[in-house]
Design a protein around this motif. Structure first.
Motif, PDB file in Angstrom:
ATOM      1  N   GLY A  37       0.893  -1.241   0.012  1.00 14.87           N
ATOM      2  CA  GLY A  37       0.000   0.075  -0.025  1.00 14.87           C
ATOM      3  C   GLY A  37       0.764   1.005  -0.068  1.00 14.87           C
ATOM      4  N   ASN A  38       0.713   1.963  -1.018  1.00 17.31           N
ATOM      5  CA  ASN A  38       1.464   3.326  -1.186  1.00 17.31           C
ATOM      6  C   ASN A  38       0.697   4.511  -0.667  1.00 17.31           C
ATOM      7  OD1 ASN A  38       2.460   1.972  -4.000  1.00 17.31           O
ATOM      8  ND2 ASN A  38       3.815   2.500  -2.566  1.00 17.31           N
ATOM      9  N   VAL A  39       0.946   5.305   0.458  1.00 21.67           N
ATOM     10  CA  VAL A  39       0.154   6.252   0.813  1.00 21.67           C
ATOM     11  C   VAL A  39       0.766   7.698   0.351  1.00 21.67           C
ATOM     12  CG1 VAL A  39      -0.141   7.433   3.084  1.00 21.67           C
ATOM     13  CG2 VAL A  39      -0.156   5.090   3.167  1.00 21.67           C
ATOM     14  N   VAL A  40      -0.149   8.329  -0.273  1.00 24.76           N
ATOM     15  CA  VAL A  40       0.271   9.532  -1.144  1.00 24.76           C
ATOM     16  C   VAL A  40      -0.332  10.666  -0.366  1.00 24.76           C
ATOM     17  CG1 VAL A  40       0.125  10.776  -3.217  1.00 24.76           C
ATOM     18  CG2 VAL A  40       0.393   8.214  -3.249  1.00 24.76           C
ATOM     19  N   PRO A  41       0.414  11.675   0.686  1.00 26.77           N
ATOM     20  CA  PRO A  41      -0.250  12.343   1.138  1.00 26.77           C
ATOM     21  C   PRO A  41      -0.552  13.755   0.484  1.00 26.77           C
ATOM     22  CG  PRO A  41       1.978  12.285   1.862  1.00 26.77           C
ATOM     23  CD  PRO A  41       1.660  11.346   0.839  1.00 26.77           C
ATOM     24  N   GLY A  42      -1.115  14.806   1.011  1.00 26.66           N
ATOM     25  CA  GLY A  42      -1.443  16.063   0.455  1.00 26.66           C
ATOM     26  C   GLY A  42      -2.469  16.104  -0.738  1.00 26.66           C
ATOM     27  N   LEU A  43      -3.192  15.489  -0.895  1.00 31.63           N
ATOM     28  CA  LEU A  43      -4.414  15.422  -1.939  1.00 31.63           C
ATOM     29  C   LEU A  43      -5.308  16.742  -1.303  1.00 31.63           C
ATOM     30  CD1 LEU A  43      -5.899  11.855  -2.561  1.00 31.63           C
ATOM     31  CD2 LEU A  43      -3.945  13.220  -4.037  1.00 31.63           C
ATOM     32  N   ARG A  44      -5.745  17.270  -2.348  1.00 32.79           N
ATOM     33  CA  ARG A  44      -7.075  18.192  -2.253  1.00 32.79           C
ATOM     34  C   ARG A  44      -8.069  17.638  -2.721  1.00 32.79           C
ATOM     35  NH1 ARG A  44      -6.920  24.808  -3.552  1.00 32.79           N
ATOM     36  NH2 ARG A  44      -8.953  24.966  -2.836  1.00 32.79           N
ATOM     37  N   SER A  45      -9.321  17.246  -2.355  1.00 38.18           N
ATOM     38  CA  SER A  45     -10.354  16.714  -2.835  1.00 38.18           C
ATOM     39  C   SER A  45     -11.526  17.657  -2.966  1.00 38.18           C
ATOM     40  CB  SER A  45     -10.664  15.361  -2.025  1.00 38.18           C
ATOM     41  OG  SER A  45      -9.704  14.525  -2.428  1.00 38.18           O
ATOM     42  N   ILE A  46     -12.071  18.063  -3.976  1.00 39.35           N
ATOM     43  CA  ILE A  46     -13.230  18.789  -4.246  1.00 39.35           C
ATOM     44  C   ILE A  46     -14.344  17.795  -4.562  1.00 39.35           C
ATOM     45  CG2 ILE A  46     -14.270  20.693  -5.429  1.00 39.35           C
ATOM     46  CD1 ILE A  46     -11.186  21.873  -5.722  1.00 39.35           C
ATOM     47  N   TYR A  47     -15.330  17.633  -3.938  1.00 36.74           N
ATOM     48  CA  TYR A  47     -16.444  16.836  -4.236  1.00 36.74           C
ATOM     49  C   TYR A  47     -17.829  17.196  -3.920  1.00 36.74           C
ATOM     50  CZ  TYR A  47     -15.680  15.537   0.611  1.00 36.74           C
ATOM     51  OH  TYR A  47     -15.384  15.646   1.882  1.00 36.74           O
ATOM     52  N   ARG A  48     -18.885  16.517  -4.395  1.00 39.75           N
ATOM     53  CA  ARG A  48     -20.211  16.876  -3.920  1.00 39.75           C
ATOM     54  C   ARG A  48     -20.537  15.696  -2.995  1.00 39.75           C
ATOM     55  NH1 ARG A  48     -23.832  20.380  -5.750  1.00 39.75           N
ATOM     56  NH2 ARG A  48     -22.493  20.731  -7.859  1.00 39.75           N
ATOM     57  N   TRP A  49     -21.042  16.135  -1.840  1.00 38.51           N
ATOM     58  CA  TRP A  49     -21.442  15.195  -1.050  1.00 38.51           C
ATOM     59  C   TRP A  49     -22.800  15.767  -0.212  1.00 38.51           C
ATOM     60  CZ3 TRP A  49     -21.695  10.180   0.022  1.00 38.51           C
ATOM     61  CH2 TRP A  49     -22.005   9.713   1.154  1.00 38.51           C
ATOM     62  N   LYS A  52     -23.908  19.403  -1.184  1.00 42.60           N
ATOM     63  CA  LYS A  52     -22.804  20.251  -1.044  1.00 42.60           C
ATOM     64  C   LYS A  52     -21.477  20.169  -1.491  1.00 42.60           C
ATOM     65  CE  LYS A  52     -25.017  22.017   3.310  1.00 42.60           C
ATOM     66  NZ  LYS A  52     -24.573  21.815   4.879  1.00 42.60           N
ATOM     67  N   VAL A  53     -20.787  21.099  -2.160  1.00 40.44           N
ATOM     68  CA  VAL A  53     -19.575  20.947  -2.607  1.00 40.44           C
ATOM     69  C   VAL A  53     -18.507  21.215  -1.527  1.00 40.44           C
ATOM     70  CG1 VAL A  53     -17.909  22.049  -4.256  1.00 40.44           C
ATOM     71  CG2 VAL A  53     -20.065  21.885  -4.906  1.00 40.44           C
ATOM     72  N   HIS A  54     -17.664  20.242  -1.289  1.00 39.36           N
ATOM     73  CA  HIS A  54     -16.750  20.128  -0.151  1.00 39.36           C
ATOM     74  C   HIS A  54     -15.385  20.390  -0.974  1.00 39.36           C
ATOM     75  CE1 HIS A  54     -19.499  18.739   2.904  1.00 39.36           C
ATOM     76  NE2 HIS A  54     -19.880  18.328   1.800  1.00 39.36           N
ATOM     77  N   ASP A  55     -14.415  20.912  -0.335  1.00 42.93           N
ATOM     78  CA  ASP A  55     -12.991  21.141  -0.554  1.00 42.93           C
ATOM     79  C   ASP A  55     -12.149  20.729   0.816  1.00 42.93           C
ATOM     80  OD1 ASP A  55     -10.644  22.158  -1.101  1.00 42.93           O
ATOM     81  OD2 ASP A  55     -11.223  23.812  -2.080  1.00 42.93           O
ATOM     82  N   GLU A  56     -11.730  19.472   0.700  1.00 40.79           N
ATOM     83  CA  GLU A  56     -10.923  18.866   1.977  1.00 40.79           C
ATOM     84  C   GLU A  56      -9.520  18.340   1.574  1.00 40.79           C
ATOM     85  OE1 GLU A  56     -12.569  19.010   4.928  1.00 40.79           O
ATOM     86  OE2 GLU A  56     -14.572  19.624   4.270  1.00 40.79           O
ATOM     87  N   PRO A  57      -8.728  18.315   2.645  1.00 43.18           N
ATOM     88  CA  PRO A  57      -7.584  17.334   2.298  1.00 43.18           C
ATOM     89  C   PRO A  57      -7.869  16.098   2.664  1.00 43.18           C
ATOM     90  CG  PRO A  57      -7.526  18.633   4.601  1.00 43.18           C
ATOM     91  CD  PRO A  57      -8.746  19.083   4.168  1.00 43.18           C
ATOM     92  N   GLU A  58      -7.007  15.188   1.699  1.00 49.37           N
ATOM     93  CA  GLU A  58      -7.188  13.943   1.950  1.00 49.37           C
ATOM     94  C   GLU A  58      -5.768  13.258   1.554  1.00 49.37           C
ATOM     95  OE1 GLU A  58     -11.493  11.971   1.305  1.00 49.37           O
ATOM     96  OE2 GLU A  58     -10.566  12.761  -0.640  1.00 49.37           O
ATOM     97  N   ALA A  59      -5.878  11.826   1.870  1.00 45.18           N
ATOM     98  CA  ALA A  59      -4.619  11.126   1.327  1.00 45.18           C
ATOM     99  C   ALA A  59      -5.206  10.148   0.301  1.00 45.18           C
ATOM    100  CB  ALA A  59      -3.787  10.555   2.665  1.00 45.18           C
ATOM    101  N   LEU A  60      -4.191   9.540  -0.505  1.00 42.72           N
ATOM    102  CA  LEU A  60      -4.664   8.517  -1.357  1.00 42.72           C
ATOM    103  C   LEU A  60      -3.655   7.127  -1.231  1.00 42.72           C
ATOM    104  CD1 LEU A  60      -5.819   7.515  -3.916  1.00 42.72           C
ATOM    105  CD2 LEU A  60      -3.987   8.284  -5.280  1.00 42.72           C
TER     106      LEU A  60
END
Length: 112
Positions: A37-49, A52-60
């Protein structure tokens, strides 16, 4: 060695933090559902949930596994994941470096 055809898969999973992604990866590797499993930090995810549209930090989390294990891997991710509706996407690997593909086979359990 030339490239080889395979039943290897990549599974993409987003997580709220790199630590949570690493926790998921460790569990899946220890349980033999993923070879790596490779952990890629520092994603910025913009999605509808929920409308509402959210703009959140995530990791892949990028997991390496085999097609016969996908359903068990998916079920385990869903059970361990903090999200109500986690991303679990399977990407089939058409071909790859034969020794690496064999390493995946050697480092996951035999099947469902």
């Amino acid at each position: 060695m030339s490239e080889a055809h395979t039943d290897a898969i990549l599974v993409l999973v987003t997580a709220p933090t790199a630590d949570k992604a690493a926790e998921l990866a460790r569990a899946l590797v220890e349980e033999g559902l993923a070879a790596c499993g490779n952990v890629v930090p520092g994603l910025r995810s913009i999605y509808r949930w929920e409308g509402k549209v959210h703009d959140e930090p995530e990791a892949l989390l990028v997991l390496k596994s085999r097609a016969p294990l996908f359903e068990a891997l998916r079920e385990r991710v869903v059970a361990l994941h903090p999200y109500e509706c986690p991303e679990v996407l399977r990407l089939d690997v058409a071909a790859g470096h034969a020794p690496y593909l064999q390493w995946i086979v050697d480092n996951v359990r035999a099947g469902p």
